[in-house]
Design an enzyme around this catalytic site. Structure first.
Site, mmCIF file in Angstrom:
data_model
loop_
_atom_site.group_PDB
_atom_site.id
_atom_site.type_symbol
_atom_site.label_atom_id
_atom_site.label_comp_id
_atom_site.label_asym_id
_atom_site.label_seq_id
_atom_site.Cartn_x
_atom_site.Cartn_y
_atom_site.Cartn_z
ATOM 1 N N ILE A 155 0.868 -1.175 0.000
ATOM 2 C CA ILE A 155 0.000 0.000 0.000
ATOM 3 C C ILE A 155 0.907 1.227 0.000
ATOM 4 O O ILE A 155 1.396 1.642 1.053
ATOM 5 C CB ILE A 155 -0.925 0.016 1.237
ATOM 6 N N PRO A 156 1.184 1.796 -1.164
ATOM 7 C CA PRO A 156 2.191 2.863 -1.285
ATOM 8 C C PRO A 156 1.709 4.224 -0.798
ATOM 9 O O PRO A 156 1.501 5.169 -1.575
ATOM 10 C CB PRO A 156 2.486 2.880 -2.788
ATOM 11 N N CYS A 157 1.539 4.343 0.508
ATOM 12 C CA CYS A 157 0.998 5.575 1.086
ATOM 13 C C CYS A 157 1.888 6.794 0.822
ATOM 14 O O CYS A 157 1.408 7.929 0.846
ATOM 15 C CB CYS A 157 0.810 5.406 2.592
ATOM 16 N N TYR A 158 3.175 6.551 0.595
ATOM 17 C CA TYR A 158 4.082 7.676 0.341
ATOM 18 C C TYR A 158 3.738 8.418 -0.948
ATOM 19 O O TYR A 158 4.196 9.538 -1.170
ATOM 20 C CB TYR A 158 5.529 7.178 0.298
#
Length: 204
Positions: A155-158
């Site tokens: 989950i690439p929250c960045y």
């Protein structure tokens, strides 16, 4: 539907549901969702009629009450969130389906699924993720969910920035400068803690 059996069979047709009679009065049957144990359908007889208590979205709650005489504010429950259907065959089954969907809905899961759609080399704003998750008004909830990210590898929250393209503070994504490093590894240029949304914003 007009009978208790029809209502019960319909409720149990939804995935991962079960019925129980938790009260001493076996007149009451509750259909619950297995994982959360939340009830979305209460079945009981009152005043000679089979009644159903169903959860109601606030946007549709009053519609059901005004459109059908046999739908009234939830009896014995919070009238803000529940309707009672006096089962006479006039109310569409959608009222029960809506109740099931409200109980099983998980906004946080929808947020994470939306974030997964951001491709490498792009970013999205909190507001855009909220809209992708089905409610453009929950941008703050997006921030809360991302800072509790249970699976950063998938989950690439960045890749989520604010409406100005600015990165999060040092407390997020593993420490100071971490979000910038991850974005640069994706091929995204970061200048003074900011991403050019005209260049890198995800196309919706």
């Amino acid at each position: 539907m007009q009978s208790r059996k029809e209502a019960l069979d319909y409720g149990l047709a939804f995935p991962d549901t079960y019925v129980e009679t938790p009260f001493r009065d076996t007149n009451w049957q509750l259909v619950r969702v297995k994982c959360s144990k939340k009830a979305f359908l209460w079945i009981y007889e009152k005043d000679g009629y089979v009644n159903l208590n169903v959860k109601a979205d606030k946007e549709w709650r009053d519609y059901w009450r005004s459109a059908f005489k046999s739908v009234i504010p939830g009896w014995h429950q919070n009238k803000e969130n529940w309707n009672t259907i006096i089962l006479d065959g006039s109310v569409p089954d959608d009222a029960i389906k809506e109740s099931y969907e409200l109980v099983t809905d998980n906004p946080t899961k929808r947020i994470y699924e939306a974030v997964k759609k951001i491709p490498k080399g792009c970013v999205a704003t909190y507001g855009q993720i909220a809209e992708l998750a089905g409610n453009k008004g929950m941008a703050r909830a997006v921030g809360n969910a991302l800072h509790r990210n249970p699976d950063p590898d998938n989950i690439p929250c960045y890749r989520v920035v604010n409406s100005k393209g600015e990165l999060s503070g040092a407390f997020a994504f593993g420490g100071a400068g971490q979000q910038e490093q991850l974005l640069k590894a994706d091929g995204i240029e970061v200048v003074n803690g900011k991403v050019d949304l005209k260049v890198y914003s995800m196309k919706f």
